[in-house]
Design a protein around this motif. Structure first.
Motif, PDB file in Angstrom:
ATOM      1  N   ILE A   1      -4.106   0.069  11.868  1.00 27.67           N
ATOM      2  CA  ILE A   1      -4.451  -1.685  12.096  1.00 27.67           C
ATOM      3  C   ILE A   1      -6.006  -1.609  12.542  1.00 27.67           C
ATOM      4  CG2 ILE A   1      -4.007  -3.717  13.067  1.00 27.67           C
ATOM      5  CD1 ILE A   1      -0.970  -3.151  12.522  1.00 27.67           C
ATOM      6  N   GLU A   2      -6.293  -0.715  13.727  1.00 29.19           N
ATOM      7  CA  GLU A   2      -7.575  -0.651  14.188  1.00 29.19           C
ATOM      8  C   GLU A   2      -8.457  -0.448  12.949  1.00 29.19           C
ATOM      9  OE1 GLU A   2      -9.597   1.761  18.029  1.00 29.19           O
ATOM     10  OE2 GLU A   2      -7.635   1.164  18.129  1.00 29.19           O
ATOM     11  N   LYS A   3      -8.267   0.629  12.256  1.00 29.93           N
ATOM     12  CA  LYS A   3      -9.206   1.000  11.198  1.00 29.93           C
ATOM     13  C   LYS A   3      -9.409  -0.079  10.199  1.00 29.93           C
ATOM     14  CE  LYS A   3      -8.024   5.086   9.522  1.00 29.93           C
ATOM     15  NZ  LYS A   3      -7.315   6.451   9.293  1.00 29.93           N
ATOM     16  N   LEU A   4      -8.468  -0.812  10.060  1.00 24.81           N
ATOM     17  CA  LEU A   4      -8.346  -1.934   9.094  1.00 24.81           C
ATOM     18  C   LEU A   4      -9.239  -3.032   9.667  1.00 24.81           C
ATOM     19  CD1 LEU A   4      -5.507  -3.852   7.230  1.00 24.81           C
ATOM     20  CD2 LEU A   4      -6.812  -4.897   9.118  1.00 24.81           C
TER      21      LEU A   4
ATOM     22  N   HIS B   1       0.669  -1.138  -0.027  1.00 27.28           N
ATOM     23  CA  HIS B   1       0.137  -0.150   0.037  1.00 27.28           C
ATOM     24  C   HIS B   1       0.883   1.246  -0.156  1.00 27.28           C
ATOM     25  CE1 HIS B   1       1.077   0.243   4.329  1.00 27.28           C
ATOM     26  NE2 HIS B   1       0.702  -1.045   4.497  1.00 27.28           N
ATOM     27  N   HIS B   2       2.190   1.014   0.025  1.00 24.97           N
ATOM     28  CA  HIS B   2       3.415   2.061   0.172  1.00 24.97           C
ATOM     29  C   HIS B   2       2.685   3.169   1.106  1.00 24.97           C
ATOM     30  CE1 HIS B   2       5.172   0.290  -3.264  1.00 24.97           C
ATOM     31  NE2 HIS B   2       3.857   0.271  -3.736  1.00 24.97           N
ATOM     32  N   GLY B   3       2.455   2.853   2.332  1.00 25.36           N
ATOM     33  CA  GLY B   3       2.143   3.827   3.311  1.00 25.36           C
ATOM     34  C   GLY B   3       0.899   4.598   3.314  1.00 25.36           C
ATOM     35  N   ASN B   4       0.098   4.359   2.216  1.00 22.78           N
ATOM     36  CA  ASN B   4      -1.099   4.950   1.827  1.00 22.78           C
ATOM     37  C   ASN B   4      -2.487   4.354   2.486  1.00 22.78           C
ATOM     38  OD1 ASN B   4      -3.341   5.981   0.259  1.00 22.78           O
ATOM     39  ND2 ASN B   4      -2.059   7.226  -0.740  1.00 22.78           N
ATOM     40  N   PHE B   5      -3.165   4.620   3.302  1.00 21.41           N
ATOM     41  CA  PHE B   5      -4.162   3.935   3.867  1.00 21.41           C
ATOM     42  C   PHE B   5      -5.426   3.740   2.894  1.00 21.41           C
ATOM     43  CE2 PHE B   5      -7.722   2.951   6.612  1.00 21.41           C
ATOM     44  CZ  PHE B   5      -7.435   1.913   7.378  1.00 21.41           C
ATOM     45  N   GLU B   6      -5.615   4.743   2.122  1.00 21.90           N
ATOM     46  CA  GLU B   6      -6.625   4.875   1.237  1.00 21.90           C
ATOM     47  C   GLU B   6      -6.477   3.360   0.097  1.00 21.90           C
ATOM     48  OE1 GLU B   6      -5.385   7.893   1.820  1.00 21.90           O
ATOM     49  OE2 GLU B   6      -7.014   8.191   3.363  1.00 21.90           O
ATOM     50  N   ASN B   7      -5.147   3.386  -0.320  1.00 20.87           N
ATOM     51  CA  ASN B   7      -4.531   2.287  -1.075  1.00 20.87           C
ATOM     52  C   ASN B   7      -4.819   0.953  -0.558  1.00 20.87           C
ATOM     53  OD1 ASN B   7      -3.779   4.015  -3.189  1.00 20.87           O
ATOM     54  ND2 ASN B   7      -1.367   3.867  -2.611  1.00 20.87           N
ATOM     55  N   LEU B   8      -4.561   0.971   0.736  1.00 25.09           N
ATOM     56  CA  LEU B   8      -4.830  -0.359   1.722  1.00 25.09           C
ATOM     57  C   LEU B   8      -6.308  -0.573   1.535  1.00 25.09           C
ATOM     58  CD1 LEU B   8      -3.823  -2.724   3.576  1.00 25.09           C
ATOM     59  CD2 LEU B   8      -4.287  -0.986   5.130  1.00 25.09           C
TER      60      LEU B   8
END
Length: 163
Positions: free
Chosen positions: A91-94, A27-34
């Protein structure tokens, strides 16, 4: 009769191959990408998405962290690794997102601190990656304190480890 996986007899469910979408730090440090990767993994039929967690400042030696490494996160290897790693808040948001969309996830843990942090989420799987195959203290800690399924990667090991 067996058109849906949920209608399979228990024996077939038990022996069913499960598909893991291995995200690690792609995800290269981008949560939206994750989140996009999680959605695409679920749409593609994966059963799990796998991330990884390491305590960067304690995992790498200080001299390695201080090495010059140019990235969008800064000018050292430490900047780079910290930029890629998911924070515990992410990780909690994930975890909340995966619960919301009814999708499973698990984690490769690369150190004892990360192992205990991930245990807070009550995962049904933990992975020990082959990059830490020689870290016997981590193996011992997982064996003593985790009673569910463990995936142990052997991709970066030799026959002596595998035996």
């Amino acid at each position: 009769k067996f058109s849906k996986i949920n209608n399979l007899p228990n024996l077939q469910k038990k022996n069913r191959t499960e598909i893991v979408a291995e995200i690690t730090t792609n995800h290269h440090g981008n949560f939206e990408n994750l989140i996009k990767m999680i959605d695409l993994s679920k749409e593609s039929g994966a059963d799990y998405v796998k991330i990884q967690k390491r305590d960067v400042k304690n995992f790498y030696p200080k001299n390695e962290l201080d090495n010059t490494y140019f990235s969008k996160f800064g000018k050292t290897f430490e900047d780079y690794r910290l930029g890629l790693e998911l924070s515990m808040e992410e990780i909690e948001k994930l975890d909340k997102y995966c619960k919301k969309i009814n999708f499973k996830w698990f984690c490769s843990v690369l150190d004892i601190k990360s192992f205990y942090n991930i245990l807070d989420f009550k995962p049904e799987l933990i992975k020990i990656p082959s990059t830490v195959s020689g870290h016997s203290l981590l193996h011992e800690e997982v064996a003593k304190n985790y009673k569910k399924n463990v995936v142990i990667s052997t991709g970066y090991t030799d026959k002596n480890y595998q035996n």
